[in-house]
Write an enzyme that holds these catalytic residues in place. Structure first.
Site, PDB file in Angstrom:
ATOM      1  N   HIS A   1      -1.455   3.893  -2.678  1.00 62.53           N
ATOM      2  CA  HIS A   1      -2.619   3.983  -1.802  1.00 62.53           C
ATOM      3  C   HIS A   1      -2.349   4.853  -0.576  1.00 62.53           C
ATOM      4  CE1 HIS A   1      -5.536   2.704   1.285  1.00 62.53           C
ATOM      5  NE2 HIS A   1      -6.328   2.394   0.277  1.00 62.53           N
ATOM      6  N   ASP A   2      -1.241   4.582   0.092  1.00 57.51           N
ATOM      7  CA  ASP A   2      -0.902   5.333   1.313  1.00 57.51           C
ATOM      8  C   ASP A   2       0.149   6.410   1.052  1.00 57.51           C
ATOM      9  OD1 ASP A   2      -2.637   3.667   2.599  1.00 57.51           O
ATOM     10  OD2 ASP A   2      -1.102   2.482   3.637  1.00 57.51           O
ATOM     11  N   THR A   3       0.520   6.588  -0.222  1.00 56.00           N
ATOM     12  CA  THR A   3       1.559   7.566  -0.567  1.00 56.00           C
ATOM     13  C   THR A   3       1.011   8.463  -1.681  1.00 56.00           C
ATOM     14  OG1 THR A   3       2.508   5.966  -2.116  1.00 56.00           O
ATOM     15  CG2 THR A   3       3.454   6.028   0.115  1.00 56.00           C
TER      16      THR A   3
ATOM     17  N   GLN B   1       0.804  -1.237   0.000  1.00 52.63           N
ATOM     18  CA  GLN B   1       0.000   0.000   0.000  1.00 52.63           C
ATOM     19  C   GLN B   1       0.835   1.285   0.000  1.00 52.63           C
ATOM     20  OE1 GLN B   1      -4.208  -0.188   1.181  1.00 52.63           O
ATOM     21  NE2 GLN B   1      -3.333  -1.031   3.068  1.00 52.63           N
TER      22      GLN B   1
END
Ligand SMILES: *[C@@H]1O[C@H](CO)[C@@H](O)[C@H](O)[C@H]1NC(C)=O
Ligand SMILES: *[C@@H]1O[C@H](CO)[C@@H](O)[C@H](O)[C@H]1NC(C)=O
Ligand SMILES: *[C@@H]1O[C@H](CO)[C@@H](O)[C@H](O)[C@H]1NC(C)=O
Ligand SMILES: *[C@@H]1O[C@H](CO)[C@@H](O)[C@H](O)[C@H]1NC(C)=O
Ligand SMILES: *[C@@H]1O[C@H](CO)[C@@H](O)[C@H](O)[C@H]1NC(C)=O
Length: 291
Positions: free
Chosen positions: A190-192, A185
């Site tokens: 997604h998380d970056t 992720q």
């Protein structure tokens, strides 16, 4: 005569043994291997302007699919759609057990090898939503584990592997004919963000592109799950790369495609049965492939 027969028998046995163990290649109409890499939550316009993605589509064997649409929000129904031919009406990222045939059944019917490479996957048919310490593996990005006929079958479930297996498979020239790669992720944006993801992707992809055990007769399909903007039109960036792609085609295919086109392309390439769902009416992205 007697010795001759024994030698013949041994030779035949040996040949059969080799055929069974050598991982035979099932020739495809357009390609012998399909390698999918999926990223997260990015609008088409953002991705198409990314320097690395536009570099890839502008290579001699690259092509942009400039009219490609995700099928739903949020993530999970898009992943399910790719290998199941339907979202099943799923509208969230919860854990599901999906019954009925999926792309793996079609591939195995024809003896086509497959594997799902999942970054940070703990292995052993791990069922939980996130990694053991809620790290960067996410079940919602692994559609294979949601398929009951995969997670209930130890032989099949063992084909969902930690992504670190890929380097070993390349070194032994045993990358399967259908390979699905989900970055973690962070690496999938997604998380970056996309800059982070594409920096990772370039560093991961470029050295591998030098290795024939990764590239021979391989169609690389680079895609995203959904647009970052919620709602319609849900247009995403997708592109093709590899020797199966016709050179000099202005690097753009503007045919309308969706995630359902993925299964359709694979079905046409290997003359598989279909899933009898939205795959049957989808358009395969074979227009600029060399047959
Ligand atoms: C897929 O097909 C089914 C029935 O054929 C339909 O109900 C559904 O809306 C279609 N779309 C998606 C996104 O699954
Ligand atoms: C899915 O099936 C597994 C057993 O194979 C079970 O442990 C799990 O609770 C089920 N999940 C859902 C959401 O039904
Ligand atoms: C799984 O893969 C990640 C990278 O994707 C790696 O850091 C980790 O060591 C691997 N774990 C196992 C158990 O192989
Ligand atoms: C992981 O996240 C879930 C949901 O947010 C939470 O219920 C669980 O306790 C977390 N587990 C760990 C080990 O942090
Ligand atoms: C993307 O994330 C990096 C940190 O990984 C940060 O330095 C950069 O400013 C971010 N870019 C955008 C456009 O938000």
């Amino acid at each position: 005569m007697k010795y001759f027969n024994i030698i013949t028998l041994l030779a035949v046995t040996f040949i059969i043994f080799c055929m069974r163990t050598a991982g035979k290649i099932v020739k495809g109409k357009y390609f012998d291997r399909f390698f999918l890499i999926i990223f997260e939550n990015t609008d088409y316009v953002t991705a198409v302007n990314d320097p690395y993605l536009s570099d890839l589509t502008n290579r001699q064997d690259g092509i942009l699919l400039s009219n490609f649409f995700a099928v739903e929000h949020p993530s999970e129904p898009n992943y399910i759609a790719q290998i199941y031919g339907s979202t099943l009406g799923i509208l969230d990222d919860a854990d599901y057990n999906v019954t009925g045939k999926n792309l793996v059944d079609l591939l195995e019917d024809k003896g086509i090898s497959w594997k799902a490479y999942m970054e940070n996957y703990p292995g052993n048919c791990y069922q939980y939503s996130f990694g053991p310490s809620n790290d960067s593996y996410a079940r919602k990005h692994n559609p294979f584990i949601s398929m009951v006929n995969i997670h209930d079958d130890p032989v099949r479930c063992a084909k969902i592997v930690n992504a670190s297996q890929l380097d070993m498979d390349i070194s032994t020239n045993s990358v399967p004919q259908f390979a699905y790669y989900t970055p973690n992720q962070d690496n999938d944006a997604h998380d970056t963000n996309l800059t982070f993801a594409m920096t990772w992707f370039k560093g991961w992809f470029e050295p591998k592109l030098q290795d024939p055990a990764f590239t021979t007769n391989t169609l690389f399909f680079i895609t995203f799950d959904e647009s970052e903007s919620k709602g319609e039109p849900n247009q995403i960036f997708s592109s093709l790369l590899g020797t199966p792609v016709q050179p000099n085609v202005n690097h753009n295919d503007d045919t309308y495609y969706t995630h359902f086109s993925i299964a359709k392309t694979i079905e046409e390439n290997w003359d598989l049965h279909d899933l009898g769902r939205n795959d049957t009416t989808a358009t395969p992205f074979t227009k600029f492939l060399i047959s």
